[in-house]
Write a protein that holds these residues in place. Structure first.
Motif, short mmCIF file in Angstrom:
data_model
loop_
_atom_site.label_atom_id
_atom_site.label_comp_id
_atom_site.label_asym_id
_atom_site.label_seq_id
_atom_site.Cartn_x
_atom_site.Cartn_y
_atom_site.Cartn_z
N THR A 45 48.49 87.44 -19.25
CA THR A 45 49.20 87.39 -17.97
C THR A 45 48.65 86.21 -17.17
OG1 THR A 45 49.51 89.78 -17.95
CG2 THR A 45 49.71 88.65 -15.85
N PHE A 46 49.56 85.40 -16.63
CA PHE A 46 49.13 84.25 -15.84
C PHE A 46 50.24 83.86 -14.87
CE2 PHE A 46 50.39 82.93 -20.09
CZ PHE A 46 51.44 82.09 -19.84
N GLU A 47 49.87 82.97 -13.93
CA GLU A 47 50.82 82.46 -12.95
C GLU A 47 51.34 81.10 -13.41
OE1 GLU A 47 50.92 81.67 -8.19
OE2 GLU A 47 49.31 80.75 -9.33
N VAL A 48 52.66 80.98 -13.41
CA VAL A 48 53.31 79.71 -13.73
C VAL A 48 53.92 79.18 -12.45
CG1 VAL A 48 55.15 78.59 -15.04
CG2 VAL A 48 53.81 80.40 -16.09
N ARG A 49 53.63 77.92 -12.15
CA ARG A 49 54.18 77.28 -10.96
C ARG A 49 55.01 76.08 -11.39
NH1 ARG A 49 50.66 75.07 -5.93
NH2 ARG A 49 50.57 77.29 -5.51
N ILE A 50 56.24 76.03 -10.87
CA ILE A 50 57.10 74.87 -11.03
C ILE A 50 57.01 74.12 -9.70
CG2 ILE A 50 59.43 74.04 -11.55
CD1 ILE A 50 58.42 75.90 -13.73
N GLN A 51 56.61 72.87 -9.76
CA GLN A 51 56.36 72.12 -8.54
C GLN A 51 57.15 70.82 -8.55
OE1 GLN A 51 52.24 72.01 -7.06
NE2 GLN A 51 52.39 69.80 -7.32
N SER A 52 57.77 70.53 -7.43
CA SER A 52 58.51 69.29 -7.26
C SER A 52 57.54 68.11 -7.29
CB SER A 52 59.27 69.35 -5.93
OG SER A 52 59.84 68.10 -5.64
N MET A 53 58.09 66.92 -7.39
CA MET A 53 57.25 65.72 -7.30
C MET A 53 56.60 65.63 -5.91
SD MET A 53 57.26 64.38 -10.25
CE MET A 53 56.57 62.78 -9.97
N PHE A 54 57.27 66.21 -4.91
CA PHE A 54 56.66 66.36 -3.59
C PHE A 54 55.88 67.66 -3.64
CE2 PHE A 54 60.64 64.04 -2.81
CZ PHE A 54 60.10 62.87 -2.32
N LYS A 55 54.58 67.61 -3.63
CA LYS A 55 53.72 68.72 -3.98
C LYS A 55 53.85 69.95 -3.08
CE LYS A 55 50.42 65.74 -6.24
NZ LYS A 55 50.90 65.87 -7.55
N TRP A 56 54.49 69.84 -1.92
CA TRP A 56 54.59 71.01 -1.05
C TRP A 56 55.84 71.83 -1.33
CZ3 TRP A 56 54.30 65.98 0.71
CH2 TRP A 56 55.47 65.42 1.17
N PHE A 57 56.69 71.44 -2.28
CA PHE A 57 57.86 72.22 -2.68
C PHE A 57 57.60 72.81 -4.06
CE2 PHE A 57 60.08 68.92 0.00
CZ PHE A 57 60.29 69.78 1.07
N TYR A 58 57.53 74.13 -4.15
CA TYR A 58 57.24 74.79 -5.43
C TYR A 58 57.68 76.24 -5.40
CZ TYR A 58 53.19 76.60 -2.86
OH TYR A 58 52.40 77.21 -1.94
N SER A 59 57.64 76.86 -6.58
CA SER A 59 57.84 78.30 -6.74
C SER A 59 56.92 78.77 -7.84
CB SER A 59 59.28 78.65 -7.11
OG SER A 59 60.12 78.46 -6.00
N SER A 60 56.45 80.02 -7.71
CA SER A 60 55.53 80.58 -8.69
C SER A 60 56.05 81.91 -9.18
CB SER A 60 54.14 80.78 -8.07
OG SER A 60 53.62 79.57 -7.61
N ALA A 61 55.64 82.26 -10.38
CA ALA A 61 55.96 83.57 -10.96
C ALA A 61 54.78 84.01 -11.82
CB ALA A 61 57.23 83.51 -11.80
N VAL A 62 54.44 85.29 -11.73
CA VAL A 62 53.41 85.86 -12.59
C VAL A 62 54.13 86.43 -13.81
CG1 VAL A 62 51.62 87.60 -12.80
CG2 VAL A 62 51.90 86.37 -10.65
N ILE A 63 53.74 85.97 -15.00
CA ILE A 63 54.40 86.39 -16.22
C ILE A 63 53.39 86.93 -17.21
CG2 ILE A 63 56.25 84.71 -15.92
CD1 ILE A 63 54.94 83.13 -18.22
N THR A 64 53.87 87.71 -18.15
CA THR A 64 53.05 88.22 -19.24
C THR A 64 53.71 87.82 -20.55
OG1 THR A 64 52.39 90.11 -17.90
CG2 THR A 64 52.08 90.30 -20.28
#
Length: 152
Positions: A45-64
């Motif tokens: 189980t870990f957190e995956v973050r998708i982050q824009s080239m502008f580092k303050w725009f992102y979303s995260s999800a905890v997946i297994t």
């Protein structure tokens, strides 16, 4: 090893893959510059973050992840309606540049375009940590038979 498939959903005619950073548990894995990327990861189980080239725009999800299933993350941005409004604003800007608008219409345009810009900045600030819509799901892994061991 488990497989993690990350893909950017695109709708419409322009399937341009904008680059995004992929982070797992805060560690930068790499730059995703295609519409789909497949990673071999340990089952955990870990957190995956998708982050824009502008580092303050992102979303995260905890997946297994598990050995017997493939885990998929599909993401898209939340900019559909704002992009449409931007196209209208550009068209109006071109019209304003080509033709002199009468007195009340110049003011209407200025109020619209500046109000739209302020609303867009506020919207971006509010959603900056949930910038992408993410859909996470798992499917049973597709085991490919090895050609060396085919019984005829």
């Amino acid at each position: 090893m488990a497989r993690l498939v990350i893909s950017q959903k695109k709708k419409g005619k322009f399937n341009l893959a904008l680059p995004h950073y992929i982070l797992i548990n805060g560690k930068n894995i790499g730059l995703m510059n295609t519409l789909t990327v497949t990673l071999e990861v340990p089952p955990t189980t870990f957190e995956v973050r998708i982050q824009s080239m502008f580092k303050w725009f992102y979303s995260s999800a905890v997946i297994t992840t598990h050995d017997e299933t493939d885990t998929f993350i599909e993401f898209t941005d939340r900019e559909k309606w704002w992009d449409a409004l931007f196209v209208v604003d550009v068209i109006l800007w071109c019209i304003k540049g080509l033709f002199h608008l009468a007195a009340p219409w110049t003011w209407v345009y200025e109020i619209f375009t500046n109000g739209y810009f302020v609303a867009w900045i506020v919207y971006e600030w509010v959603i900056r940590k949930k910038y992408f819509r993410m859909e996470v799901y798992s499917k049973t892994a597709q085991i490919k038979p090895e050609t060396d061991h085919v019984i005829q």
